[in-house]
Design an enzyme around this catalytic site. Structure first.
Site, PDB file in Angstrom:
ATOM      1  N   ASP B 681       0.826  -1.192   0.000  1.00  0.00           N
ATOM      2  CA  ASP B 681       0.000   0.000   0.000  1.00  0.00           C
ATOM      3  C   ASP B 681       0.873   1.260   0.000  1.00  0.00           C
ATOM      4  OD1 ASP B 681      -2.697   1.178   0.369  1.00  0.00           O
ATOM      5  OD2 ASP B 681      -1.815   1.953   2.223  1.00  0.00           O
ATOM      6  N   GLU B 706       1.623  -0.021  -4.862  1.00  0.00           N
ATOM      7  CA  GLU B 706       0.666   0.995  -5.292  1.00  0.00           C
ATOM      8  C   GLU B 706       1.372   2.342  -5.289  1.00  0.00           C
ATOM      9  OE1 GLU B 706      -3.488   2.990  -3.685  1.00  0.00           O
ATOM     10  OE2 GLU B 706      -1.778   2.668  -2.395  1.00  0.00           O
ATOM     11  N   ASP B 789     -10.321   1.733  -4.240  1.00  0.00           N
ATOM     12  CA  ASP B 789     -10.283   3.183  -4.065  1.00  0.00           C
ATOM     13  C   ASP B 789     -10.944   3.893  -5.235  1.00  0.00           C
ATOM     14  OD1 ASP B 789      -8.930   3.380  -1.646  1.00  0.00           O
ATOM     15  OD2 ASP B 789      -6.981   3.164  -2.606  1.00  0.00           O
TER      16      ASP B 789
END
Lengths: 536, 902
Positions: B681, B706, B789
């Protein structure tokens, strides 16, 4: 905030002085290791406005005689492979086309790292297209002089490669005025069977033709060399210890036979003969007529494959009954390779006469056309201009030409080994290398090495080590090339290990009984380099 | 990342119902009362100070050119040197914040602007009325101006647009529509300058513009405002401002980040227009030239010091007699305007030059001195030095030194042309002087030790260390000055590796990922158990890897605000259920990725200042594990190696103990849970080199990071060339040494524009390759069109609706590793996706498959992949050319077709 900054810097000064006293003390003991540490410190300290410089210079005076002895000794000893002199290539675009030093900071930091590592020097490509860019006879050396100065300050040696070719990779072209001439007379470039011009270097057929505004390329190269010599006279022999003469495409003595290789194709093709510019054709025609076979002088072999085809695609290079074994092919290939050797001779004799009174050694680079080496006809070598087949030694004449001009030979590809080549290409870099080195030994030509690619072939460093530490010594090795990859975490640590290993091959740090011995030994290396550095 | 706060200012004005205009300039003089116009700041980066005065940018940013230094004609000048002076000047401008109504009275419009040049980004979010905490939320989509980029789930970044006022002044502004719907209590924002990376905040906090629904809910809003410490409406906007200004004027803290809190009222129908001073630092180059001349008659040295620094410059100077550089006051006479300073130095005000900027001074120094030392003083706080040291000018008249050393010393002085190079050399050595100092200290320490043997050994170590440091330095400069990522180099390295070799950046190269959750999955309370039932189904669809939601205890239910890393009981299920689902997927032949949040971690305890930065659980780190540059969390670690995530303490990965703990944790997850790899992340937040470290330790089968930041937009329209964006992702992958892939955000962004606006030409870059990461480094590109997201119930950056299948037709036929979103798999598109996946598997398309773009036109994009598959998307026509292969249609859907070669 600002105040605190000042405070810190003053503290730093204090520390510095203290450190100096300590160092001076250790120096008295004459322990080599400490001395080396000391010199290293001075080197970082050579800022002119610091008193440190003065002290530093003093030491340099003391060590100067010592050093000159050492150099002469090592020059004598170079044959008895004491240790390989290792050079690292500077970035191809170290000087931009407007004569500024590119990545100056990075290079400067890099030079320091190399110096500390005990590397002998750096190789600097000097481009015709940058120095004599605007007009014939108008030279601008400023960027290169600046670099030479940087190198000298750090105390490294400099090996200059004079590049009379262009480089697509770095977008360095031939001088603008030469390119302009080429636009109107493309005949000055190498040309392939399809009539395509190779615009990255002049055809060897025009060497002695006044195609450049009334001057011959040889004259232009000669003036370039002379101007280089005078412009760099303060560095000659001291900092500049070697000069590679550019001999053709990529600086190598060869025809641009492989320049149109399809990138996607992993297996290199055989390449193409480059004898189709009008001057080559006319020389060929004359030669054929003189030998009584006028029909042989009309062009290259009609049954040769194209660039990225394999030897068996057409008849010429076929292993069994290929026409390369015919009398015609012998006529053509002899002529084709002799043209190349004469061209090499012209340039190397020019260079060795130009630089004879300097202490710098002249080098020439011979390519390692290793693909298809395991076939009988060696197609890649043939198209590149080396008439070397299973039945004929093509490197004898080349080595003899180098010997005649007392030049040393640089051989690239010392990092390559057959096991990392595509199997289908029937390549053998090692065998070819051995082949060339045998010819060189016969004629007393000293061989220097270079690796093939900047991006590092698999197992490359190991292979280099093998080549450098073999029975027949290599006096100099140019490692290509400084840049982001070179200093990257993937590469640099292995390079460091390589250098350390090279300098103390027989001493593996793990299996040493005493630490002392190890330390003392590596000391010798770095202390020597420390002395060089100070004197520079 | 530096944080620059707005300078407090008493005399700033607030005008009502006024459009921003030329008056802002007229307003400027009042600010001069408050602080000096030019603020000079010494730059701590000492190596900057020695560059020649002019620095040309040549190709690479780090290029330093040697500017020719004027040759000195006069023969008796034996030293002339120009020292560059680097300083920063603070230029002030205005931030204006205006709330007014647009065409109809129901819509409020918030305008934020700035009149300084820069690449301004508004980083903003909203607070809802019923929010209790101080965290931001993303504004509703209709509030977002075009070109906005969602940043995680709490903020939006909107670039400011350049415009000019009728008077011709250029400024940057952004307008936000505020629908009066009562739900939003306030808009929060900070202003970011992408050029410098500086954030403009308010006393280290966000700007807050309270909103409220005036028409419906007046009383309620006022009450709410009170509780937020807002101003009473009765005071009126103007008095508000004055009061506030006084309050903020108490900037007694002495730090340079004082700022004023700005709070505004919105219910006033007239709206408001507020202006705040802003200070931005620009780097300036000046120089000082010192010329030393020997007077043949008197044997004295004349020093001429000249500088182009503006304003009053005082030179603080002295002389020294030997190489200790001990300052001394020279014998009188002294130049005019000289005062002595603590009998150590003299201070002379330089004389202004006639008719121009700059000033000069002439100093006469007697014979027998070794050097002339000085620093320049601009004001009480600003000193200009030479690489952090005093300027030192050697005076050659000393006779106390051996001749040789003097020669060495004055060598460069005698050859003025060489000065530039010498200068450069100087800067170079300064560059590493810090390191060398350290080593020197080390050597000193060593020499005091008894064992000489250890000494040499350690000294050798130190040399190696220094070499390493230098190499790292060189690497970073070379790398940053390489203009673009070299495509061919990648191709080469790719080719060296056999295609089936497994590495953590690519897996086998034939992976197809399934994101096994969405934003709502935590609500079921037993997601692991639900997902478990789907394992065989997902496997039979052709997926090879499943990405599970973040497993740790978390402050937010979705799991992205981890607390105790070793507590694996989450809203998705407990640790045993997690193990069970992993086992189940393994049985189905799929690999399992754990979603690990390494950038930040929520604390469990407060420090003595009441800041939450002490962690609990098995890894009970203290505030040394928190980066120092986020003022919210008062970390005592080093500065962040990446961008900060503002909602939680960012972990300082440069700490050895932190890295050791994380490595252990990852290995524990591998062993204990059976995870095969990681989805990392927010990797923008820390250096990719640390990721490399973690991956090398935990040896995952596959890992993907990410790295999500904004694409480039010009005037709200996405640029065709997104090379800079993908370069940033590539740089990150490079930093991990290729041990991890990265989500190809670039490709998603370009697909958005291409599909939404029917601009399929965007799908080919200038070189005829795919324009995303997959065009440059396909094996490390993890392509996706949606995730929890961007889509799901958050919808921060939703893929154009109804065009998802075109997106999948693209990523499932192209190189790179495709990742599919759970919601899409279990939608009406399921069978079409299944067909595409099976086609990909059947034709053995892998992450390095060769792609040739056949068409990239307005309404159609077509490509041939690995010579076995042809595809087109878009309404336009395309048929693959039958040549060596015969093409047969394999699958099709709305605006896409895929063919296979037979």
């Amino acid at each position: 905030m600002e105040i605190s900054v000042i405070g810190t810097s003053q503290v730093k000064i204090g520390k510095t002085d203290l450190a100096y006293r300590e160092l001076g003390f250790s120096d008295l003991r004459g322990v080599g290791k400490v001395f080396s540490a000391n010199s290293r410190v001075c080197f970082g300290q050579s800022t002119r406005w610091r008193k440190a410089r003065v002290r530093f210079a003093l030491k340099a005076v003391q060590s100067e005689p010592l050093r000159s002895e050492k150099v002469s000794v090592s020059a004598r000893r170079s044959k008895s492979h004491d240790r390989v002199r290792l050079f690292v290539g500077l970035p191809l675009d170290a000087v931009s086309d407007c004569n500024a030093v590119n990545h100056a900071k990075a290079i400067a930091v890099g030079l320091k790292a190399l110096k500390l590592l005990g590397v002998e020097g750096v190789e600097l490509p000097v481009w015709w297209g940058i120095v004599e860019k605007e007009a014939m006879g108008k030279y601008n050396w400023s960027g290169y002089l600046a670099l030479a100065e940087m190198v000298q300050k750090v105390g490294l040696k400099l090996h200059v490669s004079l590049c009379f070719h262009a480089s697509k990779q770095t977008k360095i072209s031939l001088p603008d005025w030469v390119s302009r001439i080429g636009e109107s007379q493309p005949g000055i470039f190498f040309t392939d069977r399809a009539g395509q011009h190779y615009k990255e270097c002049l055809s060897l057929a025009v060497d002695d033709l006044p195609v450049l505004d009334g001057k011959t390329p040889i004259q232009v190269y000669h003036e370039f060399c002379e101007n280089f010599k005078s412009s760099f006279s303060p560095f000659m022999g001291s900092t500049i210890t070697g000069i590679s003469m550019g001999l053709g495409p990529g600086g190598e003595l060869r025809y641009p036979s492989h320049h149109r290789q399809a990138k996607s194709n992993k297996i290199p093709g055989v390449g193409e003969f480059q004898c189709y510019d009008k001057n080559m054709l006319s020389i060929l025609k004359q030669h054929a007529e003189a030998t009584g076979n006028p029909l042989w002088g009309l062009g290259g072999p009609h049954d040769a494959p194209t660039y990225d085809q394999s030897p068996n695609t057409n008849n010429f290079f076929r292993d069994d009954g290929g026409s390369w074994e015919s009398p015609y092919a012998d006529f053509f290939l002899s002529w084709y390779s002799n043209q190349l050797i004469s061209h090499g001779n012209r340039l190397l004799s020019l260079a060795s006469s130009s630089f004879s009174e300097t202490a710098a050694t002249v080098y020439g680079k011979v390519p390692l056309m290793h693909s298809w080496y395991k076939t009988r006809s060696h197609p890649s070598e043939l198209t590149a201009g080396y008439y070397n087949t299973i039945s004929r030694d093509g490197y004898e004449a080349v080595a003899e030409m180098f010997a005649r001009n007392s030049c040393k030979m640089i051989l690239p590809g010392m990092d390559l080994s057959a096991e990392h080549q595509p199997h289908e290409s029937l390549s053998s870099p090692e065998l070819l290398l051995a082949d060339i080195r045998t010819s060189c030994r016969k004629h007393g030509v000293e061989v220097s090495g270079q690796n093939s690619s900047a991006s590092g072939a698999a197992g490359g460093l190991e292979q280099i080590k093998k080549n450098l530490l073999g029975e027949t010594a290599v006096d100099l090795f140019i490692y290509q090339r400084m840049g982001a990859y070179f200093f990257s975490p993937e590469h640099f640590p292995s390079f460091t290990a390589f250098v350390r290993n090279l300098n103390q091959p027989e001493l593996q740090s793990d299996d040493l009984p005493e630490e002392e011995k190890e330390a003392a030994d590596s000391l010798r290396v770095s202390s020597e380099s420390g002395v060089h550095m100070q004197a520079a | 990342m530096s944080t620059v706060s707005i300078e407090p200012l008493v005399g700033h004005c607030r005008r009502e119902s006024r459009r921003y205009g030329a008056k802002s300039k007229a307003f400027k003089p009042s600010s001069l009362n408050c602080y000096t116009n030019h603020k000079l700041v010494f730059q701590a980066r000492s190596f900057c100070n020695f560059r020649p005065p002019k620095v040309h940018a040549l190709r690479a940013s780090s290029t330093t050119t040697t500017a020719p230094v004027e040759t000195v004609e006069s023969a008796d000048v034996f030293f002339k040197e120009t020292f560059p002076l680097k300083r920063t000047e603070t230029v002030e401008g205005t931030i204006f914040i205006r709330l007014d109504h647009g065409q109809n009275n129901r819509n409020w419009e918030l305008t934020v602007g700035c009149d300084l040049p820069g690449k301004w980004i508004l980083h903003w979010g909203v607070s809802y009325v019923d929010d209790v905490g101080s965290e931001w939320d993303q504004p509703p989509t209709e509030m977002r101006p075009p070109g906005s980029i969602p940043i995680k789930d709490y903020a939006i970044e909107t670039p400011l647009k350049k415009s000019s006022s009728p008077e011709g002044d250029t400024f940057y502004e952004v307008k936000i529509d505020c629908k009066p719907n009562g739900a939003i209590a306030a808009i929060n924002f900070v202003l970011k300058d992408e050029e410098t990376g500086a954030w403009y905040q308010h006393r280290g906090r966000d700007f807050k513009v309270p909103l409220g629904d005036y028409l419906q809910d007046d009383s309620n809003i006022v009450g709410a405002k009170r509780s937020f410490d807002k101003w009473q409406g009765a005071l009126g906007p103007l008095s508000n401002l004055l009061l506030k200004a006084e309050a903020s004027n108490s900037k007694a803290s002495g730090s340079s980040t004082e700022s004023r809190d700005l709070k505004q009222e919105s219910w006033s129908l007239e709206g408001f227009n507020e202006e705040l001073p802003i200070a931005k630092q620009f780097a300036l180059d000046n120089s000082v030239t010192v010329c030393v001349r020997k007077c043949p008659e008197t044997a004295k040295n004349h020093l001429y010091v000249e500088t182009d620094l503006p304003g009053d410059v005082v030179i603080h100077w002295g002389v020294c007699r030997d190489d200790t550089k001990k300052w001394e006051i020279p014998a009188a006479p002294h130049p005019p305007n000289t005062i002595a300073f603590k009998d150590k130095a003299l201070r002379t005000r330089l004389q202004s030059k006639e008719g121009g900027d700059g000033c000069f001074g002439l100093f006469t120094v007697e014979e027998g001195l070794e050097g002339f030392l000085f620093v320049l003083k601009l004001n009480e706080n600003t000193w200009l030095k030479c690489m952090g040291n005093d300027f030192y000018i050697p005076l050659s008249s000393s006779s106390s030194l051996p001749a040789k050393s003097r020669q060495g010393l004055s060598e460069s002085a005698q050859i003025p042309e060489n000065n530039a190079e010498a200068n450069q050399k100087g800067s170079i050595s300064a560059y590493t002087s810090g390191i060398i100092n350290e080593i020197r200290n080390l050597v000193r320490d060593i020499s005091s030790e008894k064992s000489q043997m250890t000494k040499t050994k350690e000294a050798q170590e130190s040399i190696l260390q220094e070499i390493e440091t230098l190499a790292a330095e060189a690497y970073s400069i070379f790398r940053s000055s390489t203009p673009t990522f070299s495509e061919e180099a990648v191709v080469e390295t790719e080719e060296l590796k056999p295609a089936v070799k497994i590495c953590s950046g690519t897996g086998t190269g034939f992976e197809i990922l399934c994101q096994g959750f969405n934003w709502e999955s935590h609500k079921s309370g037993g997601w692991y158990m639900e997902l478990k039932e789907r394992a065989s189904e997902l496997s039979s669809l052709g997926f090879t890897v499943i990405w599970l939601p973040p497993p740790t205890e978390s402050v937010s239910p979705e799991g992205y605000m981890p607390k105790d890393l070793y507590n694996l009981n989450s809203r998705y299920g407990n640790i045993d259920e997690l193990k069970e689902v992993v086992k189940k997927f393994h049985e189905a032949g799929m690999k399992v990725l754990g979603d690990v949040v390494l950038n930040h971690r929520c604390a469990q305890y407060q420090n003595q200042n009441g800041v939450w930065n002490i962690f609990g659980g098995r890894l009970n780190w203290d505030d040394r594990a928190v980066v120092a540059d986020d003022p919210h969390f008062q970390g005592r670690g080093n500065k962040s190696s990446g961008d900060n995530f503002h909602a939680a303490p960012n972990i300082d990965h440069s700490q050895n103990f932190v890295r050791k703990d994380i490595r252990e944790w990852l290995c524990w997850l591998r062993e204990e849970i059976g995870y095969d790899g990681w989805r990392l992340d927010f990797v923008r937040g820390f250096w990719g080199g640390y990721v490399k470290d973690y991956l090398e330790a935990s040896e995952p089968f596959f890992a993907v990071g990410e790295y999500w930041d904004s694409l480039s937009y010009t005037y709200g329209e996405m640029d065709h060339n997104q090379d800079a964006h993908r370069q940033r992702i590539i740089d990150w992958i490079n930093a991990t040494n290729g041990t991890a892939g990265a989500f190809d955000v670039t490709t998603k962004g370009i697909l958005h524009s291409a599909l939404e606006r029917c601009e399929y030409w965007r799908l080919s870059d200038q070189k005829g390759k795919p324009p995303g990461v997959l065009g440059w480094w396909p094996s490390r590109a993890v392509t996706f069109i949606e995730n929890h997201d961007t889509g799901s119930t958050q919808g921060h950056w939703r893929f154009p609706s109804g065009k998802e299948m075109q997106g999948y037709a693209y990523i499932l036929t192209h190189p790179g590793t495709p990742s599919m979103f759970y919601d899409h798999i279990f939608s009406q598109n399921r069978s079409e996706i299944a067909a595409l996946i099976s086609l990909r598997n059947r034709n053995k398309i892998h992450c390095r498959s060769k792609i040739k773009i056949a068409k990239a036109e307005r309404d159609v994009y077509a490509a041939i992949i690995g010579e076995k598959v042809a595809m087109k998307i878009g309404p336009g026509h395309y048929e693959p050319q039958s040549g060596a292969q015969r093409w047969s249609l394999a699958t099709e859907g709305k605006d896409y077709k895929v063919w296979e070669a037979s």
